[in-house]
Design an enzyme around this catalytic site. Structure first.
Site, PDB file in Angstrom:
ATOM      1  CG  HIS A 474      -2.198   0.778   0.995  1.00 51.07           C
ATOM      2  ND1 HIS A 474      -2.251   1.928   0.237  1.00 51.07           N
ATOM      3  CD2 HIS A 474      -3.467   0.580   1.435  1.00 51.07           C
ATOM      4  CE1 HIS A 474      -3.490   2.389   0.219  1.00 51.07           C
ATOM      5  NE2 HIS A 474      -4.246   1.595   0.931  1.00 51.07           N
ATOM      6  CB  THR A 603      -6.331   8.988   0.311  1.00 47.27           C
ATOM      7  OG1 THR A 603      -5.454   8.837   1.429  1.00 47.27           O
ATOM      8  CG2 THR A 603      -6.056   7.923  -0.721  1.00 47.27           C
TER       9      THR A 603
END
EC number: 2.3.1.21
Length: 781
Positions: A474, A603
């Protein structure tokens, strides 16, 4: 293998007559072709640097400017207003023996180039200003202002030329630092439905104290960073949220992507691996040559940041004592393959040529047919990447920093990506399709805890029955980037590369290909002991994960859009209703939103549990009238959309508070407010997987080629992780995860609550038909 080819290229012996030189022309040819490929890539990179460096102009526009200046001067007019003459005076042309006309021409070229560069900077500045305008996102559909219409026209004019992948990077605006007062107000609003009266009052006092004392000091440092750095969040987010985590990244960080739901293009494992590997390498070629079309906000011309594509391939996460490090290599001509406890290096290029899918299938089949057993300690070596990071770092430094272990580890870490040839069968099949989907998800999420290399940027898994999937690390990128890659891979595999009638890859095979290289290891007893410890940690984590995957087929976004409601808002409110029914309370809810409208954006969090959403859920549960519920739903949906827009446009809450917290740690000061905010658990963590980012096939004409999307593990020990993908017009696929160790959560039960909540919402929002209309429907039937 490349070193071996070069070593045998020249063979010579010394004879009484002199040196007897024997040349291996085949080896020399391969070396030449490989070098030619390398130089072509260098030239391509240089060309791309020029093209994206002058965007939104083009390199050929320089010639247009030169011709225009010369034409104007030919008409006895000086467009430079004397600057050309000034340039001519200061040019050191005396030593060049140029004529007066030559000196003038050289001066014109210099002036034209400077004018051209000035125009490029002006155009780029204008494009950056245009891309900084975000009010368009807050306008209602069908009610676009004149300002936005003019803005769209200007953006299209400036970005009309076909861009390369990274052409927009220097024109994207920087992420702004929100006013601290606005962030605190939005934070208090987000926790209002979750706190009691005294609890909310206490948090209000803490926020006011923070704003009036430490907050403004931290904000100044943050603004200074924003002026200096490209993005004030991304580097700290990558380091502190991902790389500094010392626990296992398996389940806790890594996530997975699935194959088609109904279709398996071929049941032959080697063939599916051949096409999958080829499709991934074709995508890498597009990324390296920057021929991949930049992603845009769906339905608009607004570009998104492409920086996350840079470390997609040839990248690995290496463990450290305090923090891990992401290592990226410029290129790699091989992939690492795992099968039944053995590791192989598979070369995918020969003499600069990418192997055909049929040749890669042939090489994969060689690995599958290899009867050799794993070496001592080799079969479960991958468990080191699944366990805690500090022991893996210590073992790596002591036992994998030299010799045969370092060479083999380098092959894995420098590989383009990692491939696991799994000896299990997975997918929605057999007499228990629901249970098999759940097992499929768990297999991709953690496997056997040792048959994936969780440190690689992504690992591809190909199962015995031809099903595939991937597991992604990730820290280097977020799910939409990997989803783009995986969507291209699946579509290219099925619709462009294809298979023969008997299920094999297309193309010819060169039988003289050298076999895949078996990696060798020297694993001492103390390393094997650490492998067992890491495996036990990882296995306990894997056994605790409860996964449930289910396709919701009753309706999809087509039915929701007829109600003139955002599908994402509809789904999020359904999740709030489902959670309230499941746990009899509300919770802090995380929905991932992107900030890729800004350079190097990643994000932001949408706090989906709002006052308006809670009011609607309570009204539904208390049996309020349908009109009242519909009114509350509209308010809640609009609130959610506004929160999502704020997050996308840089006015979110959580990344700002996170960075303020990091600054406070650097300054060595404590903030009770920030400490409490960042310790709040996300008991409901949600994310939407984007679909149809690439129009490589028509889903209406190929409805069976529906992707299942992907999922992730729960964020909180007592919470749920929910990923969903809106597929086509009539389906929503869900991935629900939680932990067995917390008795009050159950993925299957929560999945049933989600389905029920979706149906109940549709029932609430669909007005009941009158008796006359019902009678007319009966007559038509």
């Amino acid at each position: 293998m490349a070193e071996a080819h070069q070593a045998v290229a020249f063979q010579f012996t010394i004879t009484p007559e002199g040196i007897d030189l024997r040349l291996s022309y085949q080896a020399l040819s391969q070396i030449y072709l490989s070098g030619l490929r390398s130089w072509k890539k260098r030239i391509s990179r240089m060309r791309n640097r020029v093209i994206k460096g002058v965007y939104p102009a083009s390199p050929s526009s320089w010639l247009f400017v030169v011709i225009a200046i010369l034409a104007t001067m030919y008409m006895r007019s000086d467009p430079s207003m004397g600057l050309i003459a000034k340039i001519q005076e200061h040019l050191p042309v005396s030593s060049l023996s140029l004529s007066v006309q030559g000196q003038t021409m050289l001066s014109v070229l210099v002036f034209s180039t400077l004018l051209w560069l000035s125009l490029i900077l002006t155009l780029r500045f204008c494009l950056k200003l245009l891309l900084s305008y975000h009010r368009w996102m807050f306008e209602q559909h069908g009610h676009i202002s004149t300002t936005t219409k003019v803005w769209v026209t200007l953006v299209r004019l400036l970005s009309g030329r076909k861009p390369l992948l990274y052409s927009y990077q220097t024109s994207l605006p920087c992420l702004p630092v929100p006013p601290i007062k606005d962030t605190l107000e939005r934070y208090l609003e987000s926790v209002r439905p979750l706190l009691s009266g005294p609890g909310f009052q206490r948090m209000t006092v803490l926020a006011a104290q923070f704003e009036n004392s430490l907050g403004n000091r931290l904000q100044r440092y943050l603004k200074l960073k924003a002026l200096w750095a490209t993005n004030y969040v991304s580097d700290w987010w990558e380091e502190y949220i991902y790389l500094r985590g010392r626990g296992p990244i398996m389940v806790n960080s890594n996530y997975y992507g699935m194959d088609f739901l109904y279709v398996t293009p071929t049941p032959i494992q080697a063939a599916r691996a051949g096409n999958t590997i080829t499709a991934l390498l074709l995508y890498r070629r597009k990324v390296n040559s920057e021929q991949l079309t930049p992603s845009r906000v769906p339905g608009t011309v607004i570009p998104l940041c492409a920086a996350q594509c840079e470390r997609m391939f040839n990248t690995t996460r290496t463990p450290g004592e305090e923090t891990d490090v992401l290592q990226h290599w410029q290129d790699s001509e091989f992939v690492a393959v795992y099968h039944r406890g053995r590791y192989f290096r598979l070369w995918v290029y020969k003499a600069g040529r990418l192997l055909s899918p049929r040749e890669i299938e042939y090489q994969i089949q060689r690995i599958l047919d290899d009867p050799s057993p794993p070496g001592p300690g080799e079969d479960r070596l991958g468990a080191l990447t699944a366990g805690d990071r500090v022991p893996w770092c210590a073992v790596r430094k002591q036992h994998f920093s030299s010799g045969v272990n370092k060479r083999s580890l380098d092959c894995i870490e420098r590989a383009a990506f990692f491939v696991t040839l799994d000896d299990e069968e997975q997918g929605m099949m057999g007499e228990d399709p629901v249970g098999n989907l759940d097992r499929y998800a768990k297999s991709l999420l953690h496997g056997k805890c040792y048959d994936r290399w969780f440190d690689k940027s992504f690992s591809v898994v190909v199962y015995k029955n031809g099903k595939n999937g991937l597991n992604a690390e990730h820290s280097w990128a977020d799910a939409p980037t990997v989803a783009h890659l995986w969507e291209f891979t699946l579509a290219t595999d099925a619709f462009q590369l294809g298979y023969t009638e008997d299920g094999h890859c297309k193309g010819e095979v060169e039988r003289s290909l050298p076999p895949p290289q078996r990696l060798t290891w020297d694993i001492p007893v103390e390393v094997q002991e650490q492998v067992s410890i890491s495996l036990s940690v990882a296995q306990a984590l894997a056994d605790d994960v409860d996964c449930h995957v289910f396709p919701f087929r009753d309706f999809g976004k087509g039915r929701i859009k007829k109600l003139k409601i955002s599908p994402d808002a509809f789904i999020q409110l359904a999740l709030q209703l489902a959670y309230y029914r499941d746990r009899k309370t509300f919770c802090l809810t995380y929905e991932a939103s992107m900030t890729r409208l800004f350079r190097e954006g990643r994000t932001e969090t949408v706090r989906s549990c709002s006052n308006e959403g809670c009011a609607f859920v309570k009204a539904v549960e208390s049996g309020e009238g349908p009109e009242h519920c519909r009114r509350l739903f509209r308010l809640a949906a609009e609130k959610h959309q506004n929160l999502y827009r704020l997050a996308m446009t840089g006015s979110g809450i959580d990344r700002h508070l996170f960075c303020l917290y990091v600054v406070s740690k650097y300054l060595g000061v404590e903030s009770p407010f920030l400490t409490e905010v960042l310790s709040e658990p996300w008991r409901l963590s949600t994310s939407q997987t984007p679909v149809q980012q690439l129009e490589l096939f028509d889903m209406k004409n190929h409805p069976d080629f529906i992707s299942l999307g992907g999922g992730f593990g729960p964020v909180a020990d007592d919470g749920y992780g929910v990923s969903y993908i809106i597929v086509g017009e009539d389906m929503i696929n869900y991935h629900v995860s939680c932990k067995h160790s917390f008795s009050e959560t159950d993925s299957h039960r929560f999945g049933a609550q989600i389905s029920r909540a979706l149906l109940d919402l549709l029932s609430v929002l669909t007005p009941a038909k009158s008796e006359n209309s019902q009678a007319q429907d009966k007559k038509q039937q």
